[in-house]
Design an enzyme around this catalytic site. Structure first.
Site, PDB file in Angstrom:
ATOM      1  N   HIS A 102       0.847  -1.192   0.000  1.00 36.06           N
ATOM      2  CA  HIS A 102       0.000   0.000   0.000  1.00 36.06           C
ATOM      3  C   HIS A 102       0.883   1.242   0.000  1.00 36.06           C
ATOM      4  CE1 HIS A 102      -3.924  -1.927   1.706  1.00 36.06           C
ATOM      5  NE2 HIS A 102      -3.299  -2.749   0.866  1.00 36.06           N
ATOM      6  N   GLU A 125       0.951   3.939   1.865  1.00 39.65           N
ATOM      7  CA  GLU A 125       1.454   4.373   3.165  1.00 39.65           C
ATOM      8  C   GLU A 125       2.611   3.479   3.625  1.00 39.65           C
ATOM      9  OE1 GLU A 125      -2.994   5.291   2.977  1.00 39.65           O
ATOM     10  OE2 GLU A 125      -1.684   3.641   2.396  1.00 39.65           O
ATOM     11  N   CYS A 180      -6.123   2.381   5.449  1.00 43.22           N
ATOM     12  CA  CYS A 180      -6.816   1.166   5.875  1.00 43.22           C
ATOM     13  C   CYS A 180      -6.264   0.771   7.247  1.00 43.22           C
ATOM     14  CB  CYS A 180      -6.614   0.055   4.850  1.00 43.22           C
ATOM     15  SG  CYS A 180      -4.949  -0.654   4.861  1.00 43.22           S
ATOM     16  N   CYS A 232      -2.470  -0.026   7.194  1.00 44.66           N
ATOM     17  CA  CYS A 232      -1.615   1.156   7.046  1.00 44.66           C
ATOM     18  C   CYS A 232      -1.636   2.010   8.306  1.00 44.66           C
ATOM     19  CB  CYS A 232      -2.039   1.960   5.832  1.00 44.66           C
ATOM     20  SG  CYS A 232      -1.733   1.074   4.292  1.00 44.66           S
TER      21      CYS A 232
END
Length: 162
Positions: free
Chosen positions: A58, A60, A88, A91
């Site tokens: 992801h 992040e 999410c 993250c």
């Protein structure tokens, strides 16, 4: 917060949104993130889940990994995570583990869900459903020696606490 800080954060957010849009155009997902420390961007990241077949890639997490490498530390104390969308749970947890001081996001979990991303579904799962109702079975296997790794860790005189 000063006017210049607000203006800086707006500029950084525009940059994170541009990173996310560029990610889409280059085969990645629609998420972008920056790590800022002392008024400068030290790392950027974008979603590479489908490009690398890595569900943890992801934006992040990508930015946090790059910042830790750049700053040569596992602790991002004093840093701000600027991300194009509300993180999410994975993250958000990664940012907490990294000790990020501040998180700034633009789009939210509902915007992500409307675009087909299930972040809201995971938040709902953690907030509303008992583990027995989760789509993944969770089993606690209680063995007598389950704490041996922690005992070894606590006995280690040269450990690096985090």
């Amino acid at each position: 917060m000063t006017v210049s800080t607000v203006q800086d954060e707006q500029a950084w957010m525009r940059q994170a949104i541009a990173v996310a849009t560029d990610s889409v155009n280059s085969g990645g997902g629609p998420f972008g993130a920056l790590i800022v420390k002392d008024g400068r961007v030290v790392a950027t990241g974008h979603n590479r889940v489908t490009a690398t077949n890595d569900p943890s890639a992801h934006a992040e997490v990508d930015a946090i990994r790059a910042a830790c490498k750049e700053l040569n530390t596992f602790s991002l104390e004093g840093c701000t995570l600027i991300t194009s969308c509300e993180p999410c749970p994975m993250c958000l947890s990664t940012a907490l583990w990294a000790r990020v001081d501040r998180l700034v996001f633009s789009a939210d979990r509902h915007d992500a869900a409307a675009a087909g991303f299930d972040d809201r579904e995971f938040y709902d799962l953690f907030e509303k459903k008992p583990q027995g109702a989760w789509p993944m079975r969770i089993v606690h296997l209680d063995l007598p020696h389950r704490t041996e790794p922690f005992e070894a860790w606590n006995a280690k005189s040269d450990r690096v606490d985090y």
